[in-house]
Design an enzyme around this catalytic site. Structure first.
Site, mmCIF file in Angstrom:
data_model
loop_
_atom_site.group_PDB
_atom_site.id
_atom_site.type_symbol
_atom_site.label_atom_id
_atom_site.label_comp_id
_atom_site.label_asym_id
_atom_site.label_seq_id
_atom_site.Cartn_x
_atom_site.Cartn_y
_atom_site.Cartn_z
ATOM 1 N N HIS A 134 42.521 35.380 40.386
ATOM 2 C CA HIS A 134 41.318 35.334 39.507
ATOM 3 C C HIS A 134 41.263 36.759 38.632
ATOM 4 O O HIS A 134 40.898 36.773 37.629
ATOM 5 C CB HIS A 134 40.121 34.890 40.139
ATOM 6 C CG HIS A 134 38.778 35.155 39.584
ATOM 7 N ND1 HIS A 134 37.835 36.051 39.737
ATOM 8 C CD2 HIS A 134 38.367 34.309 38.599
ATOM 9 C CE1 HIS A 134 36.816 35.871 38.748
ATOM 10 N NE2 HIS A 134 37.156 34.973 38.156
ATOM 11 N N GLU A 148 43.578 36.647 35.747
ATOM 12 C CA GLU A 148 43.166 35.909 34.817
ATOM 13 C C GLU A 148 42.188 36.724 34.070
ATOM 14 O O GLU A 148 42.187 36.784 32.865
ATOM 15 C CB GLU A 148 42.118 34.710 35.365
ATOM 16 C CG GLU A 148 41.825 33.927 34.351
ATOM 17 C CD GLU A 148 40.279 33.234 34.727
ATOM 18 O OE1 GLU A 148 39.514 33.735 34.011
ATOM 19 O OE2 GLU A 148 40.091 32.761 35.876
ATOM 20 N N HIS A 149 41.322 37.440 34.411
ATOM 21 C CA HIS A 149 40.365 38.156 33.582
ATOM 22 C C HIS A 149 41.276 39.353 32.957
ATOM 23 O O HIS A 149 40.958 39.712 31.756
ATOM 24 C CB HIS A 149 39.597 39.196 34.556
ATOM 25 C CG HIS A 149 38.311 38.583 34.950
ATOM 26 N ND1 HIS A 149 36.941 38.856 34.690
ATOM 27 C CD2 HIS A 149 38.045 37.212 35.698
ATOM 28 C CE1 HIS A 149 36.019 37.922 35.069
ATOM 29 N NE2 HIS A 149 36.755 37.124 35.651
ATOM 30 N N GLU A 170 30.615 39.426 39.225
ATOM 31 C CA GLU A 170 30.510 37.906 39.259
ATOM 32 C C GLU A 170 30.341 37.300 40.687
ATOM 33 O O GLU A 170 29.960 36.347 40.709
ATOM 34 C CB GLU A 170 32.036 37.400 38.725
ATOM 35 C CG GLU A 170 31.946 36.086 38.549
ATOM 36 C CD GLU A 170 33.490 35.436 38.126
ATOM 37 O OE1 GLU A 170 34.343 36.553 37.719
ATOM 38 O OE2 GLU A 170 33.620 34.224 37.822
#
Lengths: 452, 437
Positions: free
Chosen positions: A66, A69-70, A146
């Site tokens: 993840h 992905e950022h 997040e």
């Protein structure tokens, strides 16, 4: 029965018009390109799906799929940080990305004329990403925010995270997609770099384009933009599994909240062979029987009739790379306890195992499935999403009509049989939210006041 | 699944001169209802929306929550149909019944296959829910209890706490700022729902939107059938004016969460405001344009201080809120707050650059086709155009209006509308005074 036949007839009409327009081609470098033509509106979506999700991570670097992905928006030699988003925005586009246990995907939605731009940008970052320390250090902080927002301060999410970590003892599904906070705090740009180099290659990806396009033109563009990217030898994927559970597991999670909450999760199979498997289809139908509409069994019994719960739900996803869970969740009504709710749920399951489901219930679920198949055509994005998901978990888009057919063939006996097999305490994990007061002030005993 | 960026869904209207827009047919049904229809036979399905001026803004003091419960009970029992019958019969034909409820609007949404058998059965149920709801007493008692529990739960969650305090700070005693309390729900009586229904669900104020696979003649019959049996109505469809200027305020509310939830804002604009376009385009640049907005750039891209930071105008019948929001870990809440305030102040003082304006227009105009690429999206436009009495050419005109916006207009509109020194600020999970930064 008549309703069913009409729906099927309708679906066949729709299918012949729309299903026929799925095209696929695999480029020389192994990139599989799938095109779904849909000419209703002058728009398209490009989605690229990498077969690398959090289940491919290792201990100590959970969350790296993840985080990467950022980082994919943080620039290449040609396209500086932030520029990807700016160019898509300037073309009138919308874009985002998502990471799951099983895969990581990126998408852009644009006017049909902007596919070359989207392909140029997406193919560039498939191989040319620059992972700079400075950008990484900022972005990993964003991911920690997040995590706080999504999980740490969200009691139900937090509880689900702990449930997964309990239900799975071997399989990497035990780790949250967003990663453990400790791992995020200790993650480095080098971890992200290693991840990127291992998994981001054309032979580990599926490109899905849906919308107002012509397949042959898409293939030519794909060849032009993606065709020159060399394949990368993929590491041997280790088979990971989950050994049989040996008895019921129970956990409690304390978090600031008013109402308690209950999750019950049983280990359940997922789809491996779309033609031969039957249990995943029976479980999908079972989910519908329990929770397919507001008069389905669970809501009718627990919320409307017995009024033991405030909310109740059932969930199961047959499409996954790893082993699945069949999940029930419920919030007790004021004055009732999680034990009351668990008892009420167990009574419903026992009745189902004992007496099976009625023909009407079965038919109702199937009618909803078939109508949903028509409604899905209203969303180009969702159609592409379904294709990408199936390709990424090792099934293919060709499974879509098969799955639909198989769902229609599920019998009442199969639903009862699969329920009998799955609803066994040896497969079960129970998680309970124990609500905590916001301040140190003592909280009134929630069970005492409002007896029913 | 995790997404990289939280998109704040706020319905905004836009259209493109260069792009084909749906052909909207409009008429008044014999019942008095206003009808908006787009005929499209591309898919064998039909979407219907029926809306009323019956949102929470029509609650009256002392009876807060009646509007919401009235709406919530529409599909929980109607003539000859129990709540279970309604859900079951819809499921039998694969139809989906949903709704829309906000400060202004209350209404139902139906999606059905357009084949005669399914369509007729689904419309029959919708017609009864709209025109003959029963508000059964035992169902009401149960729903009240569920609502009370949900309200108590919300009172423990930082996001809900922040929204409630923010509404009160921005709108004061105006219904847009009201929040239903447990004590309000406890005293709601069935007769109040019936009264509210009779007053606010009249045909003359109904807006019917239809999108999909029926002919004009069928659409006319459907609209009449859904509204002919509505109650007399007659309640005022106007909401009291909102006080635009507010006193600056800052509330710090304790919460054990790891993050502070920060909201700041002021009353913004109404749907028919002449500053709508400059403010819409300007806000795209400030905090509406996702990754390319100034707030996102300052708070997230440059400093990694938050996952989500945004601003929006919520154009309603009366001016809805202009709101900025973010969540960040407690220790840096004050620093983020200063940063957001400074970003807003700079924006209001100096306006936007030519480059920013060009990029904003490119996105809004170029992205127009995505706003009308499905039946579901078109249905919502029909509803909004009908409900707020926007011109039928609204979609056709929109990109032209966006193109015409100048940097000067944006600067001027923000200066007149947003006073950075007169904002309401709410911080839930505020850092304790004296806590180390």
């Amino acid at each position: 029965m008549r309703v069913h036949l009409i729906v099927v007839a309708l679906l066949l009409q729709v299918s012949s018009a729309v299903q026929a327009e799925v095209y696929e081609r695999t480029l020389g470098n192994g990139l599989k390109v799938i095109v779904k033509e849909d000419h209703r509106a002058p728009v398209l979506v490009q989605q690229i799906w990498y077969r690398a999700g959090s289940m491919d991570e290792n201990t100590g670097t959970t969350g790296v799929a993840h985080v990467l992905e950022h980082m994919m928006f943080k620039g290449t030699a040609d396209i500086p940080a932030g520029e990807f988003s700016k160019r898509i925005a300037a073309a009138g586009g919308r874009e985002n990305a998502f990471t799951s246990y099983d895969y990581t995907a990126y998408f852009q939605q644009l006017h049909k004329s902007r596919l070359p731009l989207a392909m140029r940008l997406e193919s560039d970052r498939m191989r040319n990403l620059l992972l700079k320390e400075k950008e990484f250090d900022k972005e990993v902080k964003v991911v920690m925010e997040e995590r706080r927002w999504r999980t740490d301060d969200e009691p139900h999410s937090l509880m689900f995270e702990k449930l997964m970590a309990t239900a799975y003892q071997e399989h990497p599904y035990q780790h949250p997609v967003i990663g453990w906070m400790n791992d995020l705090q200790n993650m480095s740009a080098a971890d992200a770099q290693a991840w990127y180099q291992t998994w981001y290659s054309p032979n580990n990806a599926t490109l899905v384009i849906a919308g107002d396009v012509k397949a042959q033109e898409v293939f030519a563009l794909a060849q032009r933009y993606y065709g020159g990217i060399p394949a990368v030898r993929q590491p041997q994927r280790k088979a990971v599994g989950e050994a049989a559970q040996l008895g019921i597991k129970r956990i409690t999670v304390k978090a600031p909240a008013e109402l308690p909450y209950l999750i019950m999760a049983w280990h359940a199979p997922t789809l491996r062979d779309a033609e031969k498997d039957w249990k995943p289809y029976a479980l999908e139908v079972l989910t519908g029987v329990l929770d397919g509409n507001s008069s389905a069994r669970l809501n009718k019994a627990l919320v409307r009739e017995q009024q033991v719960a405030m909310d109740v739900g059932a969930g199961y996803d047959s499409v996954a790379r790893g082993p699945g869970l069949f999940v029930l969740e419920a919030t007790p009504r004021e004055g009732r306890t999680v034990s009351d709710v668990e008892q009420a749920l167990r009574e419903q399951l026992a009745a189902l195992v004992r007496d099976g489901v009625s023909a009407e219930e079965l038919q109702r679920v199937k009618a909803q499935v078939m109508a949903g198949e028509v409604y899905k055509l209203d969303s180009v994005f969702y159609q592409a999403m379904q294709i990408g998901q199936l390709e990424s978990v090792g099934l293919t888009h060709k499974a879509i009509p098969v799955m639909l057919q198989k769902l229609q063939e599920v019998t009442a006996q199969q639903v009862q049989d699969v329920a009998r097999e799955i609803f066994n305490d040896d497969r079960l994990t129970v998680a309970v939210l124990d609500p905590q007061p916001l301040s140190d002030k003592p909280k009134a005993n929630p069970g005492a006041a409002h007896a029913h | 699944m995790l997404t990289r960026f939280l998109s704040v869904a706020v319905l905004s209207l836009a259209a493109g001169v260069a792009f084909a827009t749906p052909q909207i047919q409009h008429w008044q049904a014999p019942s008095g209802a206003r009808v908006y229809f787009v005929e499209d036979h591309g898919l064998p399905m039909l979407d219907v929306a029926v809306d009323f001026a019956a949102g929470s803004g029509f609650d009256v003091a002392g009876k807060v929550g009646v509007a919401s419960l009235t709406y919530g009970m529409l599909d929980l029992g109607a003539q000859d149909l129990s709540e279970d019958d309604i859900a079951r019969k819809l499921a039998d034909i694969g139809a989906q019944l949903g709704g829309q409820f906000d400060s202004d609007r209350a209404g139902l949404r139906l999606r059905t296959l357009s084949n005669a058998t399914e369509r007729e059965a689904a419309l029959d149920i919708l017609a009864r829910c709209l025109q003959q709801p029963l508000f059964p007493e035992p169902v009401l008692a149960r729903e009240k209890a569920r609502l009370i529990a949900a309200l108590k739960e919300a009172e423990t969650q930082p996001e809900s706490i922040a929204e409630k305090a923010f509404g009160r700070a921005v709108f004061g005693v105006h219904p847009y700022g009201w929040h239903t309390e447990v004590t309000d729900v406890e005293k709601i009586q069935r007769a109040e729902l019936e009264d509210f229904y009779r007053a606010h669900y009249g045909a003359k104020q109904a807006v019917v939107a239809l999108m999909g696979d029926v002919t004009r003649a069928q659409a006319e019959a459907i609209a009449q059938r859904l509204t002919a049996g509505l109650p007399a109505g007659g309640a005022d469809a106007r909401i009291a004016p909102v006080m635009i200027r507010i006193q600056p305020s800052e509330q710090r509310i304790e919460h054990p969460a790891s993050q502070s939830h920060i909201l700041m804002g002021t009353p913004g604009i109404a749907r028919n405001d002449e500053d709508y376009f400059p403010l819409y385009v300007g806000n795209y640049i400030l905090g509406g344009g996702g990754f390319v907005s100034r707030l996102m750039n300052e708070v997230r891209e440059k400093r990694g201080m938050a996952y989500s930071v945004y601003s929006y105008f919520m154009p309603m019948q009366q001016p809805g809120a202009f709101q900025i929001g973010l969540q960040t870990k407690k220790e840096q809440a004050d620093e983020s707050l200063q940063l957001v305030r400074q970003t807003l102040r700079t924006f209001v003082d100096r306006g936007v650059t030519a480059k920013e304006l060009r990029a904003a227009k490119q996105n809004i105009v170029g992205g127009f086709p995505l706003r009308i690429d499905s039946n579901k999206k078109i249905l919502e436009y029909l509803s909004v155009i009908g409900f707020y009495d926007l011109p039928l050419t609204y979609l056709d005109d929109f990109t032209g209006k966006v193109e015409k916006v100048t940097a000067r207009q944006i600067h001027d509109a923000f200066k007149r509308r947003i006073d950075p020194d007169a904002l309401a600020t709410v911080i839930v999970g505020a850092p304790e005074v004296g806590q180390a930064k």
